[in-house]
Design a protein around this motif. Structure first.
Motif, PDB file in Angstrom:
ATOM      1  N   GLU A   1      30.786  71.224 -65.409  1.00 20.14           N
ATOM      2  CA  GLU A   1      30.771  69.919 -64.752  1.00 20.14           C
ATOM      3  C   GLU A   1      29.526  69.759 -63.895  1.00 20.14           C
TER       4      GLU A   1
ATOM      5  N   ILE B   1      30.828  69.609 -72.793  1.00 14.55           N
ATOM      6  CA  ILE B   1      31.181  69.072 -71.477  1.00 14.55           C
ATOM      7  C   ILE B   1      32.307  68.078 -71.732  1.00 14.55           C
TER       8      ILE B   1
ATOM      9  N   ASP C   1      34.460  66.841 -69.141  1.00 11.25           N
ATOM     10  CA  ASP C   1      34.783  66.108 -67.927  1.00 11.25           C
ATOM     11  C   ASP C   1      34.092  64.743 -67.943  1.00 11.25           C
TER      12      ASP C   1
ATOM     13  N   SER D   1      31.168  63.985 -65.485  1.00 10.94           N
ATOM     14  CA  SER D   1      29.969  64.744 -65.837  1.00 10.94           C
ATOM     15  C   SER D   1      29.268  64.125 -67.036  1.00 10.94           C
TER      16      SER D   1
END
Length: 187
Positions: free
Chosen positions: A78, A166, A168, A171
């Protein structure tokens, strides 16, 4: 910037608070429906948060974190982030969270954008800051945080936001937003 975040955590005048927590409150909020009747909607009251893009080497690298997320029992990659303390301006929170989670101290901080995290349920507003002119310093993680800073080449971070490494949302948004902005400005 140095202004307090708008207080989205404060209950509305007619809210019925069901739960008070450390970072959130849960309320039932009365709403008027299109037919004129009244119903209650669940609302999570949140103080707001910051997300950070700590840029290194003139933006050639970014400092991300591996962060253990207890809610999903998984460690995610993140951008550093954190909840705004009561009365704390978002930029002060950004500097505090940067130091706590990465150990870096920013010489320059720029607000890039802000957004509602999940407006169908949460009052949380997120402020995205670019952090430049970083100097290393000691981290100050909270006891319940399992965080490890990870420095990543910028283009690799963009690829990870696009290919699912990734996972998230804040993010992904932070990385892709800044990537678009820097490409448009020729930076």
């Amino acid at each position: 910037m140095s202004r307090p975040a708008q207080s989205h955590h404060a209950p509305g005048q007619d809210d019925r608070i069901l739960y008070r927590g450390k970072k959130i409150d849960l309320a039932l909020r009365p709403v008027t429906l299109s037919d004129g009747t009244t119903a209650e909607r669940e609302v999570v009251l949140h103080r707001g948060a910051v997300a950070l893009l700590p840029l290194l080497d003139g933006g050639a690298r970014v400092c991300l974190i591996r962060n253990r997320r207890y809610a999903i029992n998984k460690t995610l990659l993140e951008v550093p982030a954190g909840t705004i303390d009561p009365g704390e301006p978002p930029d002060a929170c950004a500097l505090r969270e940067l130091r706590e989670e990465t150990g870096y101290i920013a010489g320059r901080l720029s607000l890039l954008t802000e957004w509602w995290v999940s407006p169908g349920l949460f009052t949380e507003r997120m402020y995205l800051f670019r952090c430049d002119d970083l100097r290393p310093g000691p981290h100050a993680r909270e006891l319940d945080e399992q965080i490890e800073p990870v420095e990543v080449p910028w283009e690799q971070a963009v690829a990870m936001a696009l290919d699912g490494r990734i996972e998230d949302a804040k993010s992904m948004l932070a990385i892709l937003y800044w990537d678009r902005m820097r490409r448009e400005s020729g930076a």
